[in-house]
Scaffold this motif. Structure first.
Motif, PDB file in Angstrom:
ATOM      1  N   GLN A 262       2.369   4.960 -14.556  1.00 34.75           N
ATOM      2  CA  GLN A 262       2.757   4.782 -13.157  1.00 34.75           C
ATOM      3  C   GLN A 262       1.872   5.635 -12.278  1.00 34.75           C
ATOM      4  O   GLN A 262       1.447   6.716 -12.655  1.00 34.75           O
ATOM      5  N   PHE A 263       1.578   5.135 -11.071  1.00 33.55           N
ATOM      6  CA  PHE A 263       0.768   5.870 -10.113  1.00 33.55           C
ATOM      7  C   PHE A 263       0.847   5.154  -8.774  1.00 33.55           C
ATOM      8  O   PHE A 263       1.226   3.984  -8.684  1.00 33.55           O
ATOM      9  N   GLU A 264       0.485   5.862  -7.713  1.00 34.35           N
ATOM     10  CA  GLU A 264       0.470   5.268  -6.386  1.00 34.35           C
ATOM     11  C   GLU A 264      -0.779   4.405  -6.222  1.00 34.35           C
ATOM     12  O   GLU A 264      -1.847   4.747  -6.734  1.00 34.35           O
ATOM     13  N   THR A 265      -0.658   3.332  -5.472  1.00 33.67           N
ATOM     14  CA  THR A 265      -1.807   2.447  -5.273  1.00 33.67           C
ATOM     15  C   THR A 265      -2.931   3.152  -4.535  1.00 33.67           C
ATOM     16  O   THR A 265      -4.107   2.797  -4.695  1.00 33.67           O
ATOM     17  N   THR A 266      -2.588   4.149  -3.732  1.00 36.81           N
ATOM     18  CA  THR A 266      -3.602   4.874  -2.974  1.00 36.81           C
ATOM     19  C   THR A 266      -4.202   6.031  -3.766  1.00 36.81           C
ATOM     20  O   THR A 266      -5.046   6.759  -3.236  1.00 36.81           O
ATOM     21  N   GLY A 267      -3.786   6.190  -5.035  1.00 35.19           N
ATOM     22  CA  GLY A 267      -4.290   7.276  -5.857  1.00 35.19           C
ATOM     23  C   GLY A 267      -5.311   6.848  -6.881  1.00 35.19           C
ATOM     24  O   GLY A 267      -5.623   7.610  -7.794  1.00 35.19           O
ATOM     25  N   VAL A 268      -5.828   5.619  -6.758  1.00 34.81           N
ATOM     26  CA  VAL A 268      -6.805   5.095  -7.712  1.00 34.81           C
ATOM     27  C   VAL A 268      -8.040   4.642  -6.944  1.00 34.81           C
ATOM     28  O   VAL A 268      -8.051   4.606  -5.711  1.00 34.81           O
TER      29      VAL A 268
ATOM     30  N   SER B   1       0.831  -1.200   0.000  1.00 28.91           N
ATOM     31  CA  SER B   1       0.000   0.000   0.000  1.00 28.91           C
ATOM     32  C   SER B   1       0.868   1.254   0.000  1.00 28.91           C
ATOM     33  O   SER B   1       1.825   1.365   0.774  1.00 28.91           O
ATOM     34  N   GLY B   2       0.558   2.187  -0.886  1.00 33.47           N
ATOM     35  CA  GLY B   2       1.309   3.426  -1.002  1.00 33.47           C
ATOM     36  C   GLY B   2       2.459   3.369  -1.980  1.00 33.47           C
ATOM     37  O   GLY B   2       3.069   4.401  -2.281  1.00 33.47           O
ATOM     38  N   ASP B   3       2.774   2.174  -2.498  1.00 31.36           N
ATOM     39  CA  ASP B   3       3.831   2.045  -3.502  1.00 31.36           C
ATOM     40  C   ASP B   3       3.422   2.729  -4.803  1.00 31.36           C
ATOM     41  O   ASP B   3       2.230   2.897  -5.094  1.00 31.36           O
ATOM     42  N   THR B   4       4.408   3.098  -5.589  1.00 29.49           N
ATOM     43  CA  THR B   4       4.173   3.481  -6.976  1.00 29.49           C
ATOM     44  C   THR B   4       4.339   2.242  -7.832  1.00 29.49           C
ATOM     45  O   THR B   4       5.353   1.549  -7.741  1.00 29.49           O
ATOM     46  N   VAL B   5       3.332   1.937  -8.633  1.00 23.94           N
ATOM     47  CA  VAL B   5       3.381   0.776  -9.514  1.00 23.94           C
ATOM     48  C   VAL B   5       3.591   1.252 -10.942  1.00 23.94           C
ATOM     49  O   VAL B   5       3.115   2.314 -11.347  1.00 23.94           O
TER      50      VAL B   5
END
Length: 322
Positions: free
Chosen positions: A258-264, A228-232
């Motif tokens: 690329q985006f943070e898991t908490t940004g979707v 959680s919170g990583d950039t994928v």
């Protein structure tokens, strides 16, 4: 939003700001969508100058260091290739491993060392080669293996932003498709067929959509686990359950995203976290876990059940809080 001065930025905020570069926010919109690529094959196409030439780079990724003089002028965007790599020139749409440093030129302090955000002991993180973001532009149109010094006027980063220096080196090319072991399809889920280049075609079953998030592994990788919170770093395609039409796709744009898991949206986050790099994931997201209930229309995704196929190509841990 007002951009705080460079010295006051957290490392996470600084990374997001530079990822956005001159093209706007790095956050996904209604779906995980980055800014479109520059029309130029070399994007921002920064040229060497007195500022970037004055920066001394030592070591090699993942142990880059740099000396930054305190009297740089920052008259314009500049990039100097300090170390020439022996690989092919990097082009928009590629994914490479590497390292970057974000340096406050007023103090010489390293604000962010990407080696501290690696998900493993390699010290390397993925970098999408593109023409919009600072990190992507730092290696674009340079031979693989090159190390560059990038000087960025604060005026290019936003109101109130200070000047910045980025030092980066590419190391190796990474795959832009999932490479994990094929898994058996799950009955009742949408069917997925892959083109020769890995682009998925999604067929919706003739049945009512589910009311809960459904997730299935199409390929199972053995890389780092997404937290959680990583950039994928991913390739993905999204279609509507209602009519099977595509509404978003990194494949259509010709480059990973690329985006943070908490940004979707919640359902997409569930599909990412706990997965491993190299995996391909199929997820069905009902409106309650996507963009909410409501009357379906052509203007947004409210009321739509969404189907995504996601290739997980890499991961970067969140920067440590100050």
């Amino acid at each position: 939003m007002r951009i705080r001065p460079l010295a006051a930025l957290s490392v996470a905020a600084m990374s997001a700001l530079l990822l956005a570069g001159c093209s706007g926010s790095a956050e996904p919109d209604a779906s995980p969508t980055p800014s479109s690529s520059s029309a130029s094959d070399c994007g921002l196409d920064p040229q060497p100058g007195a500022d970037s030439d004055a920066i001394t780079i030592s070591g090699a990724a993942p142990e880059l260091t740099a000396q930054v003089p305190a009297d740089l002028e920052f008259a314009d965007l500049q990039r100097t290739v300090a170390v020439d790599g022996d690989g092919d020139d990097l082009a928009i749409g590629q994914l490479v491993s590497g390292q970057y440093l974000v340096i406050d030129p007023s103090t010489g302090e390293v604000l962010l060392d990407s080696a501290t955000t690696t998900p493993d002991d390699s010290g390397l993180i993925p970098i999408i080669v593109d023409g919009n973001s600072i990190f992507g532009s730092s290696v674009l149109c340079t031979p693989l293996g090159s190390a560059t010094a990038f000087t960025i006027p604060g005026s290019m980063l936003g109101e109130g932003a200070a000047n910045a220096v980025v030092v980066a080196q590419s190391v190796g090319e990474l795959p832009t498709v999932a490479t994990g072991a094929d898994q058996e399809p799950v009955a009742g889920m949408p069917e997925v067929e892959l083109d020769d280049d890995g682009t998925p075609a999604i067929t919706i079953p003739d049945q009512d959509p589910p009311t809960e998030v459904q997730i299935a592994d199409l390929k199972l990788g053995d890389g780092a686990t997404v937290e959680s919170g990583d950039t994928v770093f991913v390739q993905y395609s999204g279609v509507k359950w209602s009519d099977g039409s595509e509404f978003d796709s990194s494949w259509s744009r010709g480059a990973p995203s690329q985006f943070e898991t908490t940004g979707v949206v919640q359902g997409f986050q569930q599909a990412l976290e706990g997965q491993t790099v190299g995996s391909q994931v199929l997820v069905v997201i009902p409106p309650a876990f996507g963009y909410g209930e409501g009357e379906i229309n052509d203007q947004d995704l409210k009321g739509e059940t969404l189907v995504f196929v996601v290739d997980i190509l890499g991961v970067q841990r969140a920067a440590a809080a100050e």
